[in-house]
Design a protein around this motif. Structure first.
Motif, PDB file in Angstrom:
ATOM      1  N   THR A 238       0.553  -1.311  -0.265  1.00  0.00           N
ATOM      2  CA  THR A 238      -0.243   0.426  -0.010  1.00  0.00           C
ATOM      3  C   THR A 238       1.196   1.279  -0.143  1.00  0.00           C
ATOM      4  O   THR A 238       2.394   1.068   0.431  1.00  0.00           O
ATOM      5  N   ILE A 239       0.465   2.200  -0.502  1.00  0.00           N
ATOM      6  CA  ILE A 239       0.995   3.691  -0.243  1.00  0.00           C
ATOM      7  C   ILE A 239       0.535   4.404   0.576  1.00  0.00           C
ATOM      8  O   ILE A 239      -0.379   4.751   1.429  1.00  0.00           O
ATOM      9  N   VAL A 240       0.778   5.204   1.303  1.00  0.00           N
ATOM     10  CA  VAL A 240       0.816   6.445   2.642  1.00  0.00           C
ATOM     11  C   VAL A 240       1.269   7.895   2.447  1.00  0.00           C
ATOM     12  O   VAL A 240       2.818   7.745   2.051  1.00  0.00           O
ATOM     13  N   SER A 241       0.933   8.654   2.358  1.00  0.00           N
ATOM     14  CA  SER A 241       1.613   9.909   2.433  1.00  0.00           C
ATOM     15  C   SER A 241       1.799  10.737   3.372  1.00  0.00           C
ATOM     16  O   SER A 241       1.612  10.233   5.289  1.00  0.00           O
ATOM     17  N   MET A 242       2.488  11.519   3.338  1.00  0.00           N
ATOM     18  CA  MET A 242       2.993  11.908   4.528  1.00  0.00           C
ATOM     19  C   MET A 242       3.094  13.466   4.009  1.00  0.00           C
ATOM     20  O   MET A 242       2.930  14.584   2.945  1.00  0.00           O
ATOM     21  N   PRO A 243       3.806  14.913   4.959  1.00  0.00           N
ATOM     22  CA  PRO A 243       3.775  15.848   5.040  1.00  0.00           C
ATOM     23  C   PRO A 243       4.976  16.116   4.222  1.00  0.00           C
ATOM     24  O   PRO A 243       5.720  15.948   4.226  1.00  0.00           O
ATOM     25  N   ASP A 244       4.450  16.879   2.834  1.00  0.00           N
ATOM     26  CA  ASP A 244       5.513  18.030   2.452  1.00  0.00           C
ATOM     27  C   ASP A 244       7.105  18.297   3.269  1.00  0.00           C
ATOM     28  O   ASP A 244       6.536  19.836   2.355  1.00  0.00           O
ATOM     29  N   THR A 245       7.797  18.323   3.516  1.00  0.00           N
ATOM     30  CA  THR A 245       8.776  18.596   4.071  1.00  0.00           C
ATOM     31  C   THR A 245       9.883  18.135   3.096  1.00  0.00           C
ATOM     32  O   THR A 245       9.961  17.644   2.597  1.00  0.00           O
ATOM     33  N   ARG A 246      10.794  19.373   2.990  1.00  0.00           N
ATOM     34  CA  ARG A 246      12.182  18.971   2.202  1.00  0.00           C
ATOM     35  C   ARG A 246      12.567  17.206   2.770  1.00  0.00           C
ATOM     36  O   ARG A 246      13.368  16.487   1.547  1.00  0.00           O
ATOM     37  N   ALA A 247      13.050  17.104   3.984  1.00  0.00           N
ATOM     38  CA  ALA A 247      13.514  16.112   4.449  1.00  0.00           C
ATOM     39  C   ALA A 247      13.331  14.620   4.045  1.00  0.00           C
ATOM     40  O   ALA A 247      12.941  13.469   3.567  1.00  0.00           O
ATOM     41  N   ASN A 248      11.542  14.802   3.974  1.00  0.00           N
ATOM     42  CA  ASN A 248      10.461  13.473   3.840  1.00  0.00           C
ATOM     43  C   ASN A 248      10.887  13.958   2.076  1.00  0.00           C
ATOM     44  O   ASN A 248      10.497  12.661   1.247  1.00  0.00           O
ATOM     45  N   GLN A 249      10.701  14.991   1.157  1.00  0.00           N
ATOM     46  CA  GLN A 249      10.817  14.205  -0.494  1.00  0.00           C
ATOM     47  C   GLN A 249      11.981  14.025  -0.703  1.00  0.00           C
ATOM     48  O   GLN A 249      11.461  13.350  -1.443  1.00  0.00           O
ATOM     49  N   ILE A 250      13.193  14.357  -0.145  1.00  0.00           N
ATOM     50  CA  ILE A 250      14.583  12.810  -0.226  1.00  0.00           C
ATOM     51  C   ILE A 250      14.772  11.441  -0.611  1.00  0.00           C
ATOM     52  O   ILE A 250      14.972  10.911  -0.634  1.00  0.00           O
ATOM     53  N   ARG A 251      13.847  11.757   0.582  1.00  0.00           N
ATOM     54  CA  ARG A 251      14.186  10.119   0.890  1.00  0.00           C
ATOM     55  C   ARG A 251      12.650   9.420   0.467  1.00  0.00           C
ATOM     56  O   ARG A 251      12.516   8.477   0.412  1.00  0.00           O
ATOM     57  N   TRP A 252      11.500  10.209   0.627  1.00  0.00           N
ATOM     58  CA  TRP A 252      10.441   9.484  -0.006  1.00  0.00           C
ATOM     59  C   TRP A 252       9.575  10.489  -1.144  1.00  0.00           C
ATOM     60  O   TRP A 252       8.547  11.381  -0.852  1.00  0.00           O
ATOM     61  N   PRO A 253      10.128  10.414  -2.546  1.00  0.00           N
ATOM     62  CA  PRO A 253       9.685  11.605  -3.001  1.00  0.00           C
ATOM     63  C   PRO A 253       8.380  11.142  -3.579  1.00  0.00           C
ATOM     64  O   PRO A 253       7.693  10.418  -3.895  1.00  0.00           O
ATOM     65  N   GLN A 254       7.962  12.590  -4.136  1.00  0.00           N
ATOM     66  CA  GLN A 254       6.369  11.992  -4.655  1.00  0.00           C
ATOM     67  C   GLN A 254       6.264  11.349  -5.894  1.00  0.00           C
ATOM     68  O   GLN A 254       7.108  11.817  -6.572  1.00  0.00           O
ATOM     69  N   PRO A 255       5.000  11.017  -6.685  1.00  0.00           N
ATOM     70  CA  PRO A 255       5.312   9.965  -7.434  1.00  0.00           C
ATOM     71  C   PRO A 255       5.734  10.929  -8.164  1.00  0.00           C
ATOM     72  O   PRO A 255       5.361  12.210  -8.675  1.00  0.00           O
ATOM     73  N   ALA A 256       6.265  10.486  -9.681  1.00  0.00           N
ATOM     74  CA  ALA A 256       6.875  11.198 -11.146  1.00  0.00           C
ATOM     75  C   ALA A 256       5.807  12.446 -11.581  1.00  0.00           C
ATOM     76  O   ALA A 256       6.206  12.557 -12.730  1.00  0.00           O
ATOM     77  N   THR A 257       4.736  11.520 -11.770  1.00  0.00           N
ATOM     78  CA  THR A 257       3.630  11.907 -12.371  1.00  0.00           C
ATOM     79  C   THR A 257       3.077  13.260 -11.951  1.00  0.00           C
ATOM     80  O   THR A 257       2.631  13.963 -12.687  1.00  0.00           O
ATOM     81  N   GLN A 258       3.325  13.576 -11.345  1.00  0.00           N
ATOM     82  CA  GLN A 258       3.580  15.100 -10.710  1.00  0.00           C
ATOM     83  C   GLN A 258       3.908  16.295 -10.498  1.00  0.00           C
ATOM     84  O   GLN A 258       5.356  15.798 -10.329  1.00  0.00           O
ATOM     85  N   ALA A 259       3.707  17.472 -10.713  1.00  0.00           N
ATOM     86  CA  ALA A 259       5.079  18.144 -11.161  1.00  0.00           C
ATOM     87  C   ALA A 259       5.386  18.457  -9.869  1.00  0.00           C
ATOM     88  O   ALA A 259       4.352  18.587  -8.810  1.00  0.00           O
ATOM     89  N   PRO A 260       6.484  19.020  -9.386  1.00  0.00           N
ATOM     90  CA  PRO A 260       7.260  19.190  -8.401  1.00  0.00           C
ATOM     91  C   PRO A 260       6.911  20.814  -7.292  1.00  0.00           C
ATOM     92  O   PRO A 260       5.840  21.820  -8.370  1.00  0.00           O
ATOM     93  N   GLY A 261       6.078  20.201  -6.066  1.00  0.00           N
ATOM     94  CA  GLY A 261       5.556  21.363  -5.677  1.00  0.00           C
ATOM     95  C   GLY A 261       4.520  20.744  -5.603  1.00  0.00           C
ATOM     96  O   GLY A 261       3.960  21.516  -4.855  1.00  0.00           O
ATOM     97  N   LEU A 262       3.249  19.916  -6.260  1.00  0.00           N
ATOM     98  CA  LEU A 262       2.312  20.183  -6.592  1.00  0.00           C
ATOM     99  C   LEU A 262       1.930  18.566  -5.711  1.00  0.00           C
ATOM    100  O   LEU A 262       0.902  18.493  -5.811  1.00  0.00           O
ATOM    101  N   GLY A 263       2.936  17.918  -4.976  1.00  0.00           N
ATOM    102  CA  GLY A 263       2.358  16.343  -4.601  1.00  0.00           C
ATOM    103  C   GLY A 263       2.796  15.980  -3.207  1.00  0.00           C
ATOM    104  O   GLY A 263       4.066  17.216  -2.755  1.00  0.00           O
ATOM    105  N   PHE A 264       2.985  15.170  -2.399  1.00  0.00           N
ATOM    106  CA  PHE A 264       3.250  14.879  -0.873  1.00  0.00           C
ATOM    107  C   PHE A 264       4.459  13.847  -1.308  1.00  0.00           C
ATOM    108  O   PHE A 264       4.278  12.690  -2.371  1.00  0.00           O
TER     109      PHE A 264
END
Length: 328
Positions: free
Chosen positions: A59-85
């Motif tokens: 399953t997939i789990v979402s989390m707050p959009d912080t820089r540290a979280n984006q580096i470790r668990w990036p948002q889906p590539a189908t979403q534009a940068p800054g527009l996804g979690f």
């Protein structure tokens, strides 16, 4: 207050500092041990033909959009940068009989080693010879089936797309209507498998393919007299239970949207949810034994609601015992 402790403060700063000091290994170990406590003690009538059955799914789990979280668990590539979690993938092994979670792994949703197949291979050592693994069409590859057979574990899966489209029941050893044994040749070496490990994989593998319930299933349960087609079909239909279990973790317990802002705390938060899930499953298993039922007949959400309603009465009883044990 209950247990003689002072009233909890409304300031959450202290709780945040305490959570940061809590080592991730503690909730992870407690969750695994609680799951083992339930799964290792299940009676035979909770099993399938006296064998433990494990369900696997991701399953997939979402989390707050912080820089540290984006580096470790990036948002889906189908979403534009800054527009996804940020998203992470969780793959877990859950007992069919008890509903308890044996173990889980967390990984990014994209990139090398992040797919459900790879994560499952890392979880296989948690299973024992004689167990049965049930999963969907993501899993029944040649190399995974060989790994299961080598470990003395059987598997029942829905056939994956390419193989399902080319399945021909007129070849192989017929075992019944649209039910046969077929010998699969070893495919070419995938990039993730080293030449040495590839050489140890058998050159052929005999599996059973059967059409049942509108699906084509692939299994290593080869004996049709011991494992008739109807029994395998009934077993696979119970695979849906793992979908409900993951939904209970994400929706009933609230893990669908995490709250922590750093990768370390996100991982810790996930294991706390999994520990809470297994503790509830432990309560359900104890209740099922007392009522001569099986845990799958009980409602997970209803159990949580009853336990929540019971808390004030439990605390009041504990307070009475502390203040005046003689009168109680």
């Amino acid at each position: 207050m209950a247990h003689g402790l002072p009233r909890c403060k409304s300031d959450t700063g202290g709780y945040c500092k305490a959570r940061q000091r809590l080592p991730t290994e503690m909730p992870r170990t407690l969750a695994r041990e609680t799951g083992a406590l339930v799964s290792d003690a299940i009676p035979q009538h909770w099993q399938w033909q006296n064998r433990r059955v494990w369900l696997v799914d991701g399953t997939i789990v979402s989390m707050p959009d912080t820089r540290a979280n984006q580096i470790r668990w990036p948002q889906p590539a189908t979403q534009a940068p800054g527009l996804g979690f940020p998203h992470c993938r969780l793959v877990g092994l859950i007992g069919l009989g008890s509903g308890a979670l044996c173990d889980a792994l967390i990984a990014p949703c994209e990139g090398k080693g992040s797919d459900e197949q790879t994560l499952l291979r890392q979880l296989l050592p948690r299973l024992k010879a004689g167990d049965i693994l049930v999963g969907d069409a993501f899993f029944p590859t040649y190399f995974l089936l060989c790994a299961l057979v080598a470990a003395g574990i059987d598997g029942v899966f829905e056939q994956y797309g390419a193989r399902r489209r080319s399945t021909n029941f007129s070849v192989g050893q017929r075992r019944g209507p649209r039910d046969h044994l077929i010998v699969l040749p070893k495919p070419k070496r995938p990039e993730w498998l080293s030449p040495a490990d590839y050489a140890r994989v058998p050159a052929t593998l005999t599996v059973r393919e059967l059409a049942a319930g509108g699906k084509i299933l692939v299994a290593t349960l080869l004996c049709p007299s011991r494992y008739p087609k109807s029994a395998i079909n009934a077993l696979y239909r119970q695979r849906w239970s793992v979908e409900l279990d993951l939904r209970n973790i994400k929706t009933t317990l609230g893990m669908d949207q995490l709250s922590c802002k750093t990768p370390a705390m996100v991982e810790k938060e996930i294991w706390i949810y999994l520990l809470a899930y297994n503790l509830i499953r432990l309560l359900m298993a104890q209740s099922a034994l007392l009522a001569d039922q099986i845990p799958r007949q009980l409602s997970f959400k209803h159990t949580v609601q009853l336990w929540t309603l019971w808390q004030p009465y439990r605390d009041a009883l504990a307070t009475a015992l502390i203040i005046n044990p003689a009168k109680t």
